[in-house]
Design a protein around this motif. Structure first.
Motif, short mmCIF file in Angstrom:
data_model
loop_
_atom_site.label_atom_id
_atom_site.label_comp_id
_atom_site.label_asym_id
_atom_site.label_seq_id
_atom_site.Cartn_x
_atom_site.Cartn_y
_atom_site.Cartn_z
N ASN A 49 20.93 42.16 -14.85
CA ASN A 49 20.82 42.32 -13.39
C ASN A 49 20.56 43.79 -13.09
O ASN A 49 21.48 44.57 -12.84
CB ASN A 49 22.10 41.84 -12.71
N LYS A 50 19.29 44.17 -13.15
CA LYS A 50 18.91 45.57 -12.99
C LYS A 50 18.21 45.80 -11.66
O LYS A 50 17.45 44.94 -11.20
CB LYS A 50 18.01 46.01 -14.15
N LYS A 51 18.44 46.94 -11.08
CA LYS A 51 17.84 47.28 -9.80
C LYS A 51 16.32 47.31 -9.91
O LYS A 51 15.76 47.88 -10.84
CB LYS A 51 18.36 48.64 -9.32
N GLY A 52 15.65 46.67 -8.95
CA GLY A 52 14.20 46.69 -8.92
C GLY A 52 13.55 45.69 -9.85
O GLY A 52 12.32 45.60 -9.90
N LYS A 53 14.33 44.94 -10.61
CA LYS A 53 13.78 43.94 -11.54
C LYS A 53 13.89 42.55 -10.94
O LYS A 53 14.57 42.33 -9.94
CB LYS A 53 14.54 44.00 -12.87
N LYS A 73 14.87 38.82 -10.09
CA LYS A 73 16.16 38.14 -10.03
C LYS A 73 16.23 37.00 -11.04
O LYS A 73 15.21 36.55 -11.55
CB LYS A 73 16.42 37.59 -8.62
N TYR A 85 24.86 37.67 -11.33
CA TYR A 85 25.25 38.48 -10.17
C TYR A 85 26.38 39.45 -10.55
O TYR A 85 26.36 40.62 -10.16
CB TYR A 85 25.70 37.57 -9.04
N GLU A 93 25.85 43.09 -12.30
CA GLU A 93 25.04 44.07 -11.60
C GLU A 93 25.07 45.41 -12.32
O GLU A 93 26.12 45.89 -12.75
CB GLU A 93 25.57 44.25 -10.17
N GLU A 94 23.89 46.00 -12.46
CA GLU A 94 23.78 47.30 -13.14
C GLU A 94 24.65 48.35 -12.44
O GLU A 94 24.66 48.45 -11.21
CB GLU A 94 22.32 47.74 -13.13
N PHE A 95 25.39 49.11 -13.25
CA PHE A 95 26.27 50.15 -12.70
C PHE A 95 26.37 51.29 -13.70
O PHE A 95 26.76 51.10 -14.84
CB PHE A 95 27.66 49.57 -12.42
N ASP A 141 26.00 55.83 -9.17
CA ASP A 141 25.92 54.55 -8.46
C ASP A 141 27.20 54.30 -7.66
O ASP A 141 28.31 54.55 -8.16
CB ASP A 141 25.73 53.41 -9.46
N PRO A 200 30.61 48.97 -6.40
CA PRO A 200 30.46 47.78 -5.54
C PRO A 200 31.81 47.24 -5.08
O PRO A 200 32.82 47.36 -5.77
CB PRO A 200 29.74 46.78 -6.44
#
Length: 304
Positions: A223-227, A229, A248, A251-253, A259, A262
């Motif tokens: 689950n990487k940002k900009g990739k 879903k 879910y 999530e990348e952190f 970052d 969350p």
């Protein structure tokens, strides 16, 4: 940061390779991706009992054919023959739904768009836990904020549901994991939400490492940002519904990238961003639900 664990010493637990386990479900997944997906969705969500769907559809086709009364009478035996076939077909669809959905989802009959919202957009596990009454409340809630409040208000009932499902796990490779899940239950009941969340997050990660090949595990947790879903159509139905909320939760952190931590339950933030923002009783319940849902999935699917 995201870390790769070293393999444990000792005997290797049984692992699942997604490429071969869910062949029985693949035809349904393929069907959803074809031009007939809309029809299948309507059938899966139909309120009418499945034994009546075939009769009704066959009758509509027959009565709308524009044939004369005499010709209709001549074709009546053929009509009866195909009506029986329709009935058998739709009865088998109903049976298939029962085999895909665990008991807590069968009465709720969630729609596909509802499942996508709760599982993929909000990270709420629904497979095996929570129980049917809480599932219904979550489906009926107007938005994500209210659903999170429901988890917060009804946490005791959800913990009871998790205990019942965890206690039913009896696969030899999962007995130790079952005991740790029950430790999470005890910790929550005793008011120790922070230790419960830490244990649930690590139990979830341990289950994923122990029972998936690396390539499958990475795909399910990437689950990487900009990739892209998680795509529900990439897997068999039961895999999709179980592991969408897992994706879910992964999530990348990255701490070194600054970052933000969350507020929703997140495995990497639970491990590397210990804080009041991440740790809470609600998130501990989310973590427990995820661990129990994944554990029960393996209990059902692993060979014995």
């Amino acid at each position: 940061m995201n870390e790769e664990r070293e393999p444990d010493e000792g005997g290797e637990p049984e692992q699942i390779d997604l490429s071969g386990v869910f062949k029985a479900m693949q035809p349904m997944a393929d069907f959803y991706r074809t031009q007939n997906a809309g029809l299948m969705k309507q059938l899966a969500e139909a309120v009418m009992p499945t034994e009546r769907i075939g009769q009704t559809l066959a009758r509509q086709i027959f009565e709308s054919s524009g044939l004369s009364d005499r010709f209709r009478e001549a074709l009546e035996p053929l009509h009866e023959h195909f009506r029986e076939q329709w009935r058998d077909l739709f009865a088998s669809i109903g049976s298939l739904k029962d085999r895909i959905y665990p008991e807590n989802l069968r009465d709720a009959e969630p729609k596909l768009n509802e499942l996508k919202q709760l599982l993929l957009e909000e990270g709420i596990p629904l497979m095996w836990v929570p129980g049917p009454k809480i599932v219904r409340a979550l489906l009926d809630a107007p938005d994500a904020v209210e659903r999170r409040r429901i988890v917060g208000r009804r946490w005791r009932g959800i913990v009871n549901d998790c205990e019942a499902v965890a206690s039913s796990v009896d696969h030899p490779d999962l007995l130790e994991a079952r005991d740790f899940a029950l430790d999470c239950v005890s910790a929550l009941r005793a008011g120790h939400a922070n230790p419960a969340q830490a244990l649930a997050a690590n139990l979830l990660d341990s289950l994923m490492h122990a029972h998936f090949e690396k390539g499958d595990r990475v795909k399910l947790t990437s689950n990487k940002k900009g990739k892209a879903k998680f795509d529900l159509n990439d897997y068999g139905v039961r895999v999709s519904l179980t592991f969408a909320p897992v994706w879910y939760a992964y999530e990348e952190f990255w701490v070194h990238k600054g970052d933000p931590i969350p507020r929703m339950f997140a495995r990497h933030a639970s491990a590397h961003g210990v804080s009041r923002a991440q740790y809470s009783r609600i998130n501990a319940v989310y973590g427990l639900m995820l661990a129990v849902s994944v554990m029960k999935f393996f209990d059902v699917e692993l060979e014995r």
